[in-house]
Design a protein around this motif. Structure first.
Motif, short mmCIF file in Angstrom:
data_model
loop_
_atom_site.label_atom_id
_atom_site.label_comp_id
_atom_site.label_asym_id
_atom_site.label_seq_id
_atom_site.Cartn_x
_atom_site.Cartn_y
_atom_site.Cartn_z
N GLU A 263 55.41 -80.97 44.65
CA GLU A 263 54.02 -80.55 44.43
C GLU A 263 53.48 -79.82 45.66
O GLU A 263 52.76 -78.82 45.53
N THR A 264 53.81 -80.33 46.84
CA THR A 264 53.35 -79.68 48.07
C THR A 264 53.91 -78.27 48.20
O THR A 264 53.19 -77.33 48.55
N LEU A 265 55.19 -78.12 47.89
CA LEU A 265 55.80 -76.79 47.94
C LEU A 265 55.15 -75.85 46.93
O LEU A 265 54.96 -74.66 47.20
N GLY A 266 54.81 -76.38 45.76
CA GLY A 266 54.14 -75.56 44.75
C GLY A 266 52.79 -75.07 45.24
O GLY A 266 52.42 -73.90 45.04
N ARG A 267 52.03 -75.96 45.91
CA ARG A 267 50.72 -75.55 46.44
C ARG A 267 50.89 -74.50 47.53
O ARG A 267 50.13 -73.52 47.59
N LEU A 268 51.89 -74.70 48.39
CA LEU A 268 52.13 -73.72 49.45
C LEU A 268 52.53 -72.36 48.88
O LEU A 268 52.13 -71.31 49.38
N ALA A 269 53.34 -72.38 47.81
CA ALA A 269 53.77 -71.12 47.19
C ALA A 269 52.58 -70.36 46.63
O ALA A 269 52.53 -69.13 46.71
N GLU A 270 51.63 -71.07 46.04
CA GLU A 270 50.43 -70.41 45.51
C GLU A 270 49.57 -69.85 46.64
O GLU A 270 49.02 -68.76 46.55
N GLU A 271 49.48 -70.61 47.73
CA GLU A 271 48.62 -70.20 48.84
C GLU A 271 49.19 -69.03 49.62
O GLU A 271 48.46 -68.17 50.10
N TYR A 272 50.52 -69.00 49.76
CA TYR A 272 51.15 -67.97 50.59
C TYR A 272 52.03 -67.02 49.77
O TYR A 272 53.03 -66.51 50.27
N GLU A 273 51.67 -66.77 48.51
CA GLU A 273 52.52 -65.96 47.64
C GLU A 273 52.72 -64.53 48.16
O GLU A 273 53.70 -63.87 47.81
N ASN A 274 51.82 -64.05 49.01
CA ASN A 274 51.95 -62.69 49.56
C ASN A 274 52.57 -62.67 50.95
O ASN A 274 52.66 -61.60 51.56
N ASN A 275 52.97 -63.83 51.44
CA ASN A 275 53.59 -63.92 52.76
C ASN A 275 55.10 -64.07 52.58
O ASN A 275 55.59 -65.13 52.21
N THR A 276 55.83 -62.98 52.83
CA THR A 276 57.28 -62.98 52.57
C THR A 276 58.00 -64.03 53.40
O THR A 276 58.90 -64.72 52.90
N VAL A 278 56.91 -66.93 54.66
CA VAL A 278 56.67 -68.28 54.16
C VAL A 278 57.39 -68.49 52.83
O VAL A 278 57.97 -69.56 52.59
N MET A 279 57.39 -67.49 51.96
CA MET A 279 58.05 -67.63 50.67
C MET A 279 59.56 -67.80 50.85
O MET A 279 60.20 -68.51 50.08
N ASP A 280 60.13 -67.18 51.89
CA ASP A 280 61.55 -67.40 52.18
C ASP A 280 61.79 -68.84 52.60
O ASP A 280 62.77 -69.47 52.18
N TYR A 281 60.89 -69.37 53.43
CA TYR A 281 60.99 -70.78 53.83
C TYR A 281 60.93 -71.68 52.59
O TYR A 281 61.73 -72.62 52.44
N ILE A 282 59.97 -71.41 51.73
CA ILE A 282 59.77 -72.26 50.55
C ILE A 282 60.98 -72.20 49.62
O ILE A 282 61.41 -73.22 49.06
N ALA A 283 61.55 -71.01 49.45
CA ALA A 283 62.73 -70.88 48.59
C ALA A 283 63.88 -71.73 49.11
O ALA A 283 64.59 -72.39 48.35
N LYS A 284 64.06 -71.72 50.43
CA LYS A 284 65.13 -72.52 51.02
C LYS A 284 64.82 -74.01 50.87
O LYS A 284 65.72 -74.82 50.60
N ALA A 285 63.56 -74.38 51.02
CA ALA A 285 63.17 -75.78 50.85
C ALA A 285 63.42 -76.25 49.42
O ALA A 285 63.85 -77.38 49.18
N GLU A 286 63.16 -75.38 48.46
CA GLU A 286 63.38 -75.75 47.06
C GLU A 286 64.87 -75.95 46.77
O GLU A 286 65.25 -76.80 45.97
N GLU A 287 65.72 -75.16 47.43
CA GLU A 287 67.16 -75.36 47.29
C GLU A 287 67.55 -76.74 47.81
O GLU A 287 68.34 -77.47 47.19
N ALA A 288 67.01 -77.10 48.98
CA ALA A 288 67.31 -78.42 49.55
C ALA A 288 66.77 -79.53 48.66
O ALA A 288 67.39 -80.59 48.51
#
Length: 336
Positions: A263-276, A278-288
């Motif tokens: 849920e936290t990653l989902g909120r961060l993805a919505e908040e930083y959707e235009n920040n490449t 941060v989105m790279d960080y989030i994608a890697k976190a979702e893999e983990a």
């Protein structure tokens, strides 16, 4: 002069009057084929456009000998279109270039096509080299840990492995020779003060280059179970779980914690959707996160079979990943 003489003279005069051609040049005439090249045996679709209901003479001539292979008279329809099919499987058809000429009254149009021999598909060649790969053992590390790097190339291939932080600071630049099985490996000792962020791992062999990346995050600090804004309450602790009931309870707590991280990653993805970045960080976190979830599923399956040791091992692996994810999420919030 009698009437019969007048008729005779008129008939004789008509013999010397030039005939009048009442046909006029067409306004439009074009001709084409559906392809420019054909294999021997293909059918050539010939088409064109001219004035409605015009008569069109079509001829096909072999360029090398100027032999006329086809002459046909066609009639355009009410839209001015005409066409026919010509088979190249006939015995008199040779390889080479053919001219197609269409004529209507005093107007001509031309096109051409080429016939070539049918070719057999060559056998696919085996690649000389094995595909180059590289990977790190983990996707997330803490400062002070050792990053294990491995990959595959061709047997005994020369491979250069580099690790670069922030696209500017080179931490590792090592020349390796793959084994006879094509495998290679090396490692990088992270310092205790290694900065948080993305680290690029690249492998180069010949003209091939591949890369992956891992993240360094701050090691989590034990907060004695205090709640905070990051949703850490309910995080699995590090105590062992020797019995089935304890393992089952620990798995339940771990799944709850995993969902909070998601849920936290989902909120961060919505908040930083235009920040490449941060989105790279989030994608890697979702893999983990998916990796941790798989360990929890494996732990549950082992628990159901009564294999406590395997269940505990998978639970520990999931906890380790989720502990790293906690620091990972905190670093995103802190830096951005």
């Amino acid at each position: 002069m009698n009437k019969s003489k007048i008729v005779s003279l008129f008939a004789i005069a008509l013999l010397f009057i030039p005939s009048v051609n009442l046909a006029f040049a067409v306004e439009t005439l074009d001709v084409w084929t559906d392809q420019s090249t054909y294999e021997l045996g293909d059918d050539v679709e010939i088409g064109g456009i001219t004035d409605p209901y015009a008569n069109v003479s079509l001829s096909i001539v072999y360029n090398d000998t100027m032999a006329v292979l086809l002459e046909a008279d066609l009639a355009a329809d009410e839209n001015g279109t005409y066409g026919m099919e010509y088979s190249t499987s006939q015995q008199n058809v040779l390889l080479g270039v053919y001219n197609v000429t269409a004529s209507a009254n005093e107007t001509e149009a031309e096109t051409w096509f080429t016939i070539y021999a049918e070719s057999e598909d060559p056998e696919p060649e085996e690649p000389d080299d094995e595909p180059l790969t590289v990977e790190s053992a983990e996707s997330i590390y803490y400062p002070g840990e050792v990053v294990e790097i491995s990959g595959e190339a061709g047997p005994l291939a020369n491979v250069t492995v580099t690790v670069v932080f922030n696209s500017t600071s080179t931490l590792l630049d090592e020349d390796l020779t793959a084994g006879e099985d094509g495998k290679f490996e090396t490692s990088l000792q992270l310092s205790e003060t290694a900065p948080e962020g993305l680290y690029d791992v690249s492998a180069v062999s010949g003209v091939e280059e591949v890369s992956v990346w891992f993240s360094v995050v701050a090691a989590p600090v034990d907060d004695d179970g205090d709640d905070d804004d990051d949703g850490d309450d309910g995080a699995p602790d590090g105590d062992g779980v020797p019995d089935g009931e304890g393992l089952e309870n620990a798995l339940e707590r771990a799944r709850l914690y995993l969902e909070k991280v998601r849920e936290t990653l989902g909120r961060l993805a919505e908040e930083y959707e235009n920040n490449t970045t941060v989105m790279d960080y989030i994608a890697k976190a979702e893999e983990a996160l998916l990796e941790a979830e798989q360990h929890l599923d494996d732990a549950a399956a082992a628990l159901e079979e009564g294999d406590m040791r395997t269940a505990a091992r998978h639970l520990a692996a999931a906890r380790n990943i989720m502990g790293r994810l906690k620091g990972f999420v905190n670093s995103i919030i802190k830096r951005h």
